[in-house]
Structures are given as C-alpha cells and as structure tokens.
Scaffold this active site. Structure first.
Site, PDB file in Angstrom:
ATOM      1  N   ARG A   1      10.071 -54.693  14.812  1.00  0.00           N
ATOM      2  CA  ARG A   1       8.849 -56.072  14.181  1.00  0.00           C
ATOM      3  C   ARG A   1       9.693 -56.744  13.761  1.00  0.00           C
ATOM      4  O   ARG A   1      10.154 -57.142  13.252  1.00  0.00           O
ATOM      5  CB  ARG A   1       8.393 -54.449  13.685  1.00  0.00           C
ATOM      6  CG  ARG A   1       7.450 -55.135  12.913  1.00  0.00           C
ATOM      7  CD  ARG A   1       7.048 -54.194  11.329  1.00  0.00           C
ATOM      8  NE  ARG A   1       8.007 -53.882  10.591  1.00  0.00           N
ATOM      9  CZ  ARG A   1       8.462 -52.845   9.711  1.00  0.00           C
ATOM     10  NH1 ARG A   1       6.589 -52.053   9.992  1.00  0.00           N
ATOM     11  NH2 ARG A   1       9.011 -52.801   8.434  1.00  0.00           N
TER      12      ARG A   1
ATOM     13  N   ARG B   1      13.396 -52.261  11.748  1.00  0.00           N
ATOM     14  CA  ARG B   1      12.300 -53.036  10.566  1.00  0.00           C
ATOM     15  C   ARG B   1      13.357 -54.407  10.544  1.00  0.00           C
ATOM     16  O   ARG B   1      14.319 -54.171   9.870  1.00  0.00           O
ATOM     17  CB  ARG B   1      12.609 -51.924   9.737  1.00  0.00           C
ATOM     18  CG  ARG B   1      11.086 -51.266  10.110  1.00  0.00           C
ATOM     19  CD  ARG B   1      11.643 -49.843   7.762  1.00  0.00           C
ATOM     20  NE  ARG B   1      10.207 -49.879   8.256  1.00  0.00           N
ATOM     21  CZ  ARG B   1       9.604 -48.408   8.429  1.00  0.00           C
ATOM     22  NH1 ARG B   1      11.351 -47.549   8.235  1.00  0.00           N
ATOM     23  NH2 ARG B   1       8.865 -47.340   8.155  1.00  0.00           N
TER      24      ARG B   1
ATOM     25  N   CYS C   1       4.304 -44.960  14.567  1.00  0.00           N
ATOM     26  CA  CYS C   1       6.033 -45.543  13.776  1.00  0.00           C
ATOM     27  C   CYS C   1       6.059 -44.681  12.721  1.00  0.00           C
ATOM     28  O   CYS C   1       6.629 -44.976  12.130  1.00  0.00           O
ATOM     29  CB  CYS C   1       6.420 -46.876  14.570  1.00  0.00           C
ATOM     30  SG  CYS C   1       5.687 -47.720  13.629  1.00  0.00           S
TER      31      CYS C   1
ATOM     32  N   ASN D   1       2.134 -45.360   7.719  1.00  0.00           N
ATOM     33  CA  ASN D   1       2.340 -44.838   6.397  1.00  0.00           C
ATOM     34  C   ASN D   1       1.363 -45.859   5.607  1.00  0.00           C
ATOM     35  O   ASN D   1       0.551 -45.879   4.771  1.00  0.00           O
ATOM     36  CB  ASN D   1       4.126 -45.162   5.403  1.00  0.00           C
ATOM     37  CG  ASN D   1       4.429 -44.725   6.688  1.00  0.00           C
ATOM     38  OD1 ASN D   1       4.173 -43.180   6.969  1.00  0.00           O
ATOM     39  ND2 ASN D   1       5.324 -45.324   6.921  1.00  0.00           N
ATOM     40  N   ASP D   2       1.312 -47.112   6.578  1.00  0.00           N
ATOM     41  CA  ASP D   2       0.358 -48.503   5.858  1.00  0.00           C
ATOM     42  C   ASP D   2      -1.274 -47.469   6.385  1.00  0.00           C
ATOM     43  O   ASP D   2      -2.414 -47.281   4.947  1.00  0.00           O
ATOM     44  CB  ASP D   2       0.524 -49.660   6.293  1.00  0.00           C
ATOM     45  CG  ASP D   2       1.583 -50.824   5.440  1.00  0.00           C
ATOM     46  OD1 ASP D   2       1.191 -50.492   4.245  1.00  0.00           O
ATOM     47  OD2 ASP D   2       2.121 -51.061   6.079  1.00  0.00           O
TER      48      ASP D   2
ATOM     49  N   MET E   1       0.751  -1.170  -0.154  1.00  0.00           N
ATOM     50  CA  MET E   1       0.301  -0.269  -0.474  1.00  0.00           C
ATOM     51  C   MET E   1       0.985   1.125   0.344  1.00  0.00           C
ATOM     52  O   MET E   1       2.321   1.008   0.229  1.00  0.00           O
ATOM     53  CB  MET E   1      -0.843  -0.218   1.614  1.00  0.00           C
ATOM     54  CG  MET E   1      -2.348  -0.822   1.117  1.00  0.00           C
ATOM     55  SD  MET E   1      -3.110  -1.400   2.591  1.00  0.00           S
ATOM     56  CE  MET E   1      -2.159  -1.519   3.795  1.00  0.00           C
TER      57      MET E   1
HETATM   58  C1  PEP Z   1       3.497 -47.714   8.352  1.00  0.00           C
HETATM   59  O1  PEP Z   1       3.267 -47.897   7.565  1.00  0.00           O
HETATM   60  O2  PEP Z   1       3.742 -46.592   9.070  1.00  0.00           O
HETATM   61  C2  PEP Z   1       5.789 -48.337   9.178  1.00  0.00           C
HETATM   62  C3  PEP Z   1       6.002 -47.938   9.691  1.00  0.00           C
HETATM   63  O3  PEP Z   1       5.591 -49.221   8.457  1.00  0.00           O
HETATM   64  P1  PEP Z   1       6.621 -49.587   6.878  1.00  0.00           P
HETATM   65  O4  PEP Z   1       6.566 -48.222   6.552  1.00  0.00           O
HETATM   66  O5  PEP Z   1       7.288 -50.517   7.152  1.00  0.00           O
HETATM   67  O6  PEP Z   1       5.565 -50.532   6.205  1.00  0.00           O
HETATM   68 MG    MG Z   2       3.593 -50.904   7.691  1.00  0.00          MG
END
Ligand code: PEP
Ligand code: MG
Length: 990
Positions: A686, A589, A940, A876-877, A125
């Site tokens: 896991r 993992r 996780c 993630n899954d 402005m």
């Molecule tokens: C997930 O699925 O969030 C997870 C941590 O497992 P990955 O990424 O190994 O499938």
């Molecule tokens: Mg997973």
C-alpha cells in the site's frame, strides 16, 4: 455432504403425547421410552438417561416427568389430571425391575427426584435424594445392608434436604446441628460421625422440622415423593434459576423435567464407591481414562472434597473386573456420542451403575488433540474434527497464557487491579516501564521483561513496544495505535484501562489506593483485559511443535474457500506469516518503514521541503509560460523573477527530491526483502496513507520548545532551573548536545531549526486529519512521493525476477472515494512502473488496485472497478467513515459505554457491523464484479482476523481475508468453519 456433522432429527418415540389408556397427555416416560432427541420434553438429563438405557448400559431404572407437566404445575399450582396415576405406574415399573417396593417394611425402594431442564443450569434447581426412608424402612434397610451407620446417614441427609427444599427451612439450621456433632469427633469430619451420633442427629433434625413446619416429617413415602416432585417443579421459578436464565438468555417458558430414579449407593462398604471420569484426558487430550474414584462414598462427597479420591487407574489394581466393565461402558458412550465424555458412576456392592454422561469440558490443547485423534480413529469425520475446535482454542495454543491456577491464586491474594479492553491476546508479566526508551533499554540491553505502561501510545513509542513483553494503556480502543501495533507483533496488550491513573513524572500508576512504581512487577492478560499486581507465571507456545494443530489446520485448508493472507510490513513478519500458513500479504503498510529512527531525519527533510518545492515549481512553470506570450518590455522583469526563483527551486529540489531519492533506495531494500520472502505469493503494497504531519513532532511540543528557547536566549540557565519533568530533562539534554555541551550555543543552533519545523507543522495542521490530506489525496498533491514508492517496488521486483524469483507485487492505493482519483493516480503510477520495467528490460506480472474505506467508494464500486484490478476492504476506516466515529477517540469516550448499555450489540471496530458496514461491502462486491468479473476482493482491516467477521466475508464471496501473522492460524480455522457451517445450513434447509 455425508460426512459432515448433522443435527440429529430422530423421530420421537412410540407414544408421543398421550397416555394410551386415558387419552390424557403423556407426562411420564420410562427411561426406555425416551431418547437423546427428546431434550425439549425430557430435559437434558432425562434424554441422556433414556439414551444410555437404550444403549444397554447399567442405568438405575427410572422415569422422567416431562417439562410440560412442570409448566402445567406452574400455571395451576397443582399436578395436572392424570399425572399422579402415571407416576404411580412409573413407580410400579421401577419396583418390578429392582424387586424392591417403595415403603416396604422388608425390602424398601429408595428413589431420587432430580431436576433437569433442556439446557444445563448447574446448581440452579433442586434435587432430593433418599426418598422412601422413614422410621420403619430405616430399620429394614439397616438389616438388609448390615450397615446401620450408612442408613442413618442417608436418613439425616433426606431430612435436611426435604426440610430445606420442600419446606423452605433455613439450611444453616440443619448445618449448625451437624457442626455441633462434628466438633465432638477427633477428625471433625462427616465421616467421623458415629452411628449413635447420626441417630441423635436424625432425632434433632426431626424436632427441628416439626418446630419449623408445625407438623411431622411425612412418614408416607408416596407423600414424600409427591411433595418432592412439586418442589422440583417449583425450583424452576426459584430466584436463582430465573436470574440464571435471564443472564444466559434461556427462555423462561421451557420448564424443567423431573427424573425419578432408583437410588444406588456408593457408600455401602469397601466394595462400593463413586467416581467421575473422562473418556480422555481433558487437559492433554491423551487417550486414557482420566478421573477420580472415592471408595465407600456418595457422589456429593467427591465434590465436597471430604477425602482425597484415588485416580481412576488405581481402580484397575483394586477392582480389575469393575475397571474393565467401566472402561467398556466409557468406550460405548464415547463412540455413541462421538465425543469426549464426562461420566458419573457409582459402584454399589460390586455392581457398576452409570448415572450421567455429557460432553466433557476440555482445554484448548485437549480440544485439538481429541478432534485430530477421533478423526484419525474414524469416530468422526475430518470435517467434524475441524468443527470441534473453536478459534479461541487456537488463539490460546499460540500465545503465552497465564497458568490458570496461578491466576486464580493472584486473585485470591487480592492482586487483581483492573480491567481494560482485551486489545491483543496473550499474557505477560514484567517490570513496569513508563517510557519507551526505558522499555527498550530494559528489553533489549538488560534482557529483562518490560511492560510498557502509557496513557496511550503513538508512533514515537514503537521502539519501546518492540522490546516490551506487553503493553498497558489507560486510553484507546480496539483499533488504537497500541492495539493495532501489538496485534501485528503478537504482543499482549490491554488498552482503555480507564481506572489506572498514569503519572509519567512520578513514574507510577495508581488504581484506587494501590501504586505500581517503575520497576515493580505487573501482569496483564490481553485475552481478558485483566491487570494484576506482581508476577504470574506464563506458559510459552511454539507453533512448530504443535503437530496436532498443524494437522487440523491442514484439514481446515482442505475445506475452506477463503484464502488467508497476512498484514506484514517487514520481512521477518512475512516469514512468520508464511510459517503460520499465509497465502499472501494483504497489506504492507509502507509508511511504517518511514518511522524507523534512521529514516526519520530524511522523512522530515522531505516533508518540510515538499510544499515549498511544489509552490515554487508551480510558480516557475507559470512564469515560463507567461514569458512565451509576454510583451518584450515585460520580459526582463519576468526573467529576473525566474533567475531569483531557479536557485531556490534547485535548493528545494535537492532537499525534496534528494530525500526522496534516499528513501527510494531504502524502500527498494524493504521491498526486496518482503518480495523475496513471499516468492510465488502475492504481496499487496500500500502506498503512503497517513497525513504527513504524523511523521513530524507534535505541534504542542514544538510550540513549547520554541517558546522556551526564545525565552532562554537571554538567560540559558532558565532551562536548567525549570527542568522538572523527565520531558524537560530530555529537552535540556537535546539543547546541550546541539551546542556541543554549551547551552547558549545549543539554543542558537536549535531555535531556527525548531522554528522551521513549527511553521511546517502549523502549515500542515488540519482540524480533522483523518478526513484530510491523506491516502490517495497525498499521492495526487505530492505525486513525487508515490512515484518514488512505485519505482522502488518495480526496481525490487525487476531485480528479483532477474534472479529467477517469482514475484507478484500488487500496488494498492488507499482511501479513494471517487473513480477520478484512482484514474489519475493509476495512469501516472502505471506509467512510472512501465518506465522502470523498460529501463530494466524485465516484465513483471503486477496488479493495481485500491482500498475500499469510504462509503462513496463502496457505492460507486462499478466506476471504481474500471480502474482497479483488486479491492481490499479497509474496514478500520470504513467502520469509522460509515458510523462517523473517530477510530482514535470513540472507544475511550463513548463506544464502550454504548456496548455496555446495549445501544450497540458489540464494538464495531472489533466485530464487523453486518447491517451497516456489511451492507456497503455487499453492494460493493456486487457492483465491482459486475464491471470486472475476476475482480480480486479481500479485507485487510482488523476484522480480517475476527472469526465472526470472517464468516461474513465467506458469505460475501471474498477471495481472501488478511490479518496479522499471529491470527493467520485462527483465520484458517474460522474460514473452514464458515464454509462447513454454510454447507450444513444448506443441507438442513433442503
Ligand atoms: C483500514 O482502514 O482498515 C486499514 C487496513 O488501513 P489503516 O488501518 O492503516 O488505516
Ligand atoms: Mg485505512
């Protein structure tokens, strides 16, 4: 919660909304009538000037015309009734304070009219300075100041500003006149213009004004003032301002305030000047006045870079009294606003005037140091200190970053290439490598920085990634292989950079007409997704040396409720996680260890034999049962069949169970390492999760190899003649080496092996492997694999316990969707664990639990919780299964477009989708804890390191978030923010 920062709710000053005399709305507030809380009405600048006036600081007198007046003007195109009268009263107040009068031929007052909305809209402005100058006052002022040059300079500035802003004259027309005069001076700068030249410029500007507007520049200062106020109001609806608001989501109905203020001049000789200073160094955070001062100049001259300003500390030498006065004002402002301030000031003939103050922008380093120092000095509380530092500041401090100036230079030099997804933060420069072996050689053996460039990465590339400084991929998203692996390793990564065309055979990538070849330098910024050609210097971090950050994070630890754990597969990652403050491992993992080169052959053997072993073992079991009840005459045939099958089983058992035994030893070592590093803290291990074929070569590659070998049986040299690409060459070398240098022999050795592999891969191929035989389903179909893993875990745990090391293993079963899956597996696995503990004569405290990655598991959490002592959200899954988006493909195909088009507000693989995935999580926590009160619940998935998602996890009452070691410090801060913000909200709601 006394000490936490609260939004101030100061009551608006005395005469709130109507003018006492007339009953009309109050549109004008003298600076002494306002305060900092009146931003809605007075705008940010007006509220700031008022607050500074109230503090007793030397602020040039003035008043603010409210945003309501602006809105009334916007509606009707006229000043609302009563406004002008209030402006005149305001002017009278300024005149009384300064002893000067607007338009007075002996002692004229000059004023500025500046815009200032509730939210800062820098440069969007308009403002007009030096109002009140005309053909008469110009002489009066010249006589008073004894500085003709200054006065004519001020007049030409007013003419140009007024013409441009009030009358819409093209600014370039004024600029052209000015340039013509500047050209005639030796230095060609504004400051080189003589008084006579400035006088001539004023004359030319006036005739330009007349020819453009059709009338003379108004000589009446009041008319100037009225028109200037109207123009500032109009600038609220100017195109620049409207576009800016639309982009920054600032409402269009707020209006701007207009601030009318007595002018003070920094260009009235050597005892005048203008400056900008920070109360602390905005780059390092050091407690020192930091800024610039330009003697004999006006504010805009500092910005325009006309002369090199002096450092503010030099003022201490040249004008010690002024320096002390300014330092005192700076201290008052910093203590009042309780934050680092960025202050504009002017000195007019030895008198200091403070013009503006605001919270200063600062680097990440300064943000941390200023927060810690201010809390230590008692200016703010520790909680406020924690809240003052943004998670992104922590990210920046702990990762290599490009030197900002070098990056800007690279852009200027046209070296910017492309932008992808900011998959793993940090910056890296290195030699482009297109092959993981090459990156490994470069990084490990030649000690050269490598940037691995791939279309996308797979587990086969990990050895190359490990030795690279950064990774760039043309495809893939935030949870692609490259993104997840690099984040875990703390390596910068840009994925999904679709505009680069990678050609492995040529060893190059192209962007438009630019080509980056193998060995060329390339630079990637994983924090922004930018890719550059050539080298850009980086600044390296070291957490141990970041003492202020460590202090701040300790304060954050004292606040947060959520624990912060780390995702780590190897002891060295776990060590780093502990160093960064992780309180446990939330995800180890285990399959990542299967991928290591020295184990891959054993893993292949195990996978190849597994299905056959299970089939033959089942057949033998059935035959033996049949034998028991079979008629005598049938028994010999059954016995014969059994005697044929038993050696087959023995052989298969050697291969399958033998491989598992070898793996058990290796895994035991893995677990010994990680449990030892994490002693005293929980470690969630896991069990195997991905579909088995992920450990085998690709079906397509095998098919090509088998076809080639079959064709080449009659003519081995065909392999040599047709070897064009690097892949072909690598295959040729493999065949040669299998035959001890002889191609024909190599073909005979390799063909049956590859055929067997191809058959096994073909047999295990699935249309939707991510929805297929993986996770707990694998453990049910091939119990020997998960039993082996559990034995390895408990053997390691028992051994360490015997050594006096406190271990807390937690066994996690992935991808359960039905309580029965968990019940069956847990019964078998816990029995195995107990067997080991009995054999070893050691009791270990352990937990069995599961990941929540499937909507059904979340919805039936009460059932699931009967068989699990802990839940860990694998978001993630869970995001993949809730949205029905393939996490490996969606980002490259449509997801990023969805975000661009606003179909999705953000990428749900980066930031948790609270409405969908989050709802499932909420239900899951409630139902799970109903059955098992002390159910440990964490997260996780990649979201465990994202500050916004962490806030949501806090709301849900999770026990911990788990993220890559490098994100642990960020998560510690974000968890504290979540807790403190919620406390503040609760306090404010009360
Ligand atoms: C997930 O699925 O969030 C997870 C941590 O497992 P990955 O990424 O190994 O499938
Ligand atoms: Mg997973």
């Amino acid at each position: 919660m006394r000490s936490v920062e609260r939004r101030r709710k100061t009551v608006i000053g005395a005469s709130e909304s109507s003018d006492g005399d007339t009953g009309l709305p109050k549109y004008v507030y003298l600076f002494e009538e306002g305060n900092a809380s009146m931003r809605d009405l007075l705008g940010g600048k007006g509220a700031g000037l008022a607050e500074m006036t109230r503090l007793g600081l030397p602020v040039p007198p003035g008043f603010t015309i409210t945003t309501k007046a602006c809105n009334a003007y916007s509606r009707s195109g006229r000043f609302p009734p009563g406004l002008w009268k209030q402006v005149e009263e305001g002017m009278a107040s300024i005149e009384a304070k300064t002893g000067k009068v607007l338009g007075d031929p002996a002692n004229p007052l000059l004023v500025s009219v500046r815009s200032g909305a509730k939210f800062s809209m820098p440069g969007m402005m308009d403002s007009i300075l030096n109002l009140g100058l005309n053909d008469v006052t110009v002489h009066a002022l010249a006589a008073l100041t004894k500085d003709e040059r200054f006065v004519w300079d001020a007049y030409r500035r007013l003419l140009a500003m007024f013409g441009r802003i009030v009358k819409n004259i093209d600014g370039n027309k004024f600029g052209a006149v000015l340039e013509r005069y500047k050209e005639q001076t030796p230095g060609k700068k504004d400051t080189d213009l003589t008084t006579d030249m400035l006088r001539e410029i004023v004359a030319e500007f006036r005739s330009l004004y007349r020819s453009e507007v059709g009338e003379d520049f108004p000589q009446s200062p009041k008319e100037q003032l009225r028109e200037a106020i109207a123009a500032v109001f109009r600038s609220w609806n100017g195109k620049r301002a409207v576009d800016y608001r639309t982009f920054n989501k600032i409402p269009h109905d707020l209006g701007t305030a207009a601030n009318v203020q007595a002018m003070v001049f920094g260009n009235m000789g050597d005892d005048s000047g203008t400056g900008v200073a920070f109360t602390r160094n905005p780059s390092t955070g050091a407690k020192e006045l930091y800024g610039e001062y330009l003697p004999n100049a006006q504010g805009e001259d500092v910005v325009a870079g006309i002369r090199t300003p002096m450092k503010i500390v030099e003022l201490k030498e040249s004008h010690p009294d002024l320096y002390v006065e300014f330092a005192r004002a700076a201290d008052v402002l910093e203590r009042h606003y309780r934050d680092l301030q960025d202050i504009e000031f002017t000195i007019e003939r030895g008198k200091l005037w403070v013009l503006q103050t605001r919270s200063g922008k600062r680097s990440a380093r300064a943000a941390v140091k200023v927060a810690v120092d201010m809390a230590t000095e008692g200016i703010i509380s520790k909680q406020e200190g924690v809240l003052r530092v943004e998670p992104i500041h922590v990210v920046h401090l702990l990762l290599p970053q490009f030197d900002d100036r070098a990056k800007a230079a690279a852009r200027r030099e046209g070296r910017y290439l492309a932008k992808g997804l900011n998959a793993s933060p940090g910056a890296a420069s290195g030699y482009a490598a297109f092959d993981p072996d090459e990156a490994e050689t470069m990084g490990r053996d030649e000690k050269k920085p490598a940037i691995l460039v791939r279309v996308e990465t797979s587990p086969d590339d990990v050895h190359g990634i490990l030795h690279s400084k950064g990774v760039l991929t043309a495809r893939g998203g935030a949870t692609s292989h490259a993104a997840v692996v690099t984040r875990g390793l703390g390596i910068p990564c840009v994925t999904g950079c679709e505009s680069i065309l990678v050609d492995y055979d040529a060893g190059e990538f192209r962007v438009g007409d630019k080509v980056i070849r193998r060995g060329d330098f390339v630079s990637i910024d994983g924090s922004t997704g930018e890719v550059f050609e050539g080298r850009i210097p980086t600044l390296e971090p070291d957490f141990r040396k970041e003492t202020d950050l460590q202090t701040l994070l300790e304060w954050a630890d004292g606040e947060r409720v959520l624990e912060v754990w780390a995702n780590a597969d190897y002891p060295r990652d776990a060590e780093r996680a502990r160093e960064f403050g992780a309180q446990g491992i939330g995800l180890d993992r285990t399959e990542h260890m299967f991928m290591e080169t020295d184990r891959l052959d054993v893993v292949h053997e195990m996978i190849l034999a597994a299905p056959e072993y299970r089939r033959v073992a089942a057949e033998i079991r059935a035959l033996r049962q049949e034998m028991v009840s079979a008629r005598e005459d049938k028994k010999p045939a059954l016995a014969k069949r059994l005697s044929l099958l038993e050696p087959v089983l023995e052989n298969l058992s050697r291969r399958y169970l033998g491989s598992l035994e070898k793996l058990e030893g290796l895994q035991r070592e893995d677990f010994l390492g990680i449990l030892r590093v994490m002693q005293g803290l929980p470690v969630i291990i896991r069990l195997i999760d991905p579909p088995l074929h992920e450990f085998l070569p690709k079906y397509e590659t095998l098919l090509v190899h088998v076809t080639k070998l079959t064709l080449a049986r009659g003519d081995p040299d065909v392999l040599v003649r047709t070897a064009r690409s690097e892949e072909d060459q690598a295959f040729l070398a493999e065949v040669r080496s299998a035959g001890g240098g002889d191609l024909a022999r190599g073909i005979e050795v390799l063909l049956p092996k590859k055929q067997r592999l191809l058959e096994a891969v073909a047999a295990s191929r699935e249309s939707n492997p991510m929805l297929g035989l993986r996770g707990c389903r694998l453990g049910i179909m091939f119990p020997e694999i998960t039993e082996m893993q559990v034995r390895a875990i408990f053997e390691a745990a028992c051994r360490l316990t015997r050594e006096g090391i406190d271990v807390k293993p937690e066994v996690m079963i992935p991808l359960a969707g039905h309580a029965n899956e968990l019940r069956i597996l847990r019964e078998a696995l816990e029995a195995e664990a107990k067997k080991v503990m009995e054999r070893e004569g050691v009791q270990v405290a352990y937990k069995f639990g599961t990941m929540i990655e499937i909507p059904r598991a979340a919805l039936t959490a009460d059932e699931i919780a009967r068989h699990a002592e802990f839940f860990s959200f694998g978001t993630n899954d869970l995001t993949q299964t809730t949205f029905g988006y393939s996490r490996d493909d969606a980002e490259g195909k449509f997801l990023l477009d969805y975000v661009k088009q606003g179909i999705l507000p953000f990428n749900p693989f980066q930031v948790l989708d609270r409405e969908g995935v989050g709802q499932l999580m909420r239900v899951c926590v409630q139902r799970g804890r109903k059955v098992r009160k002390d159910l440990e619940v964490g997260i996780c998935g990649e979201h465990g390191g994202d500050p916004e998602s962490i806030e949501f996890c806090h709301e849900l009452g999770l026990n911990y978030v788990s993220c890559s070691p490098f994100r642990v410090p960020v998560a510690r801060l974000a968890a504290a923010h979540a807790k403190l913000r919620h406390e503040i909200e609760r306090t404010e709601d009360r």
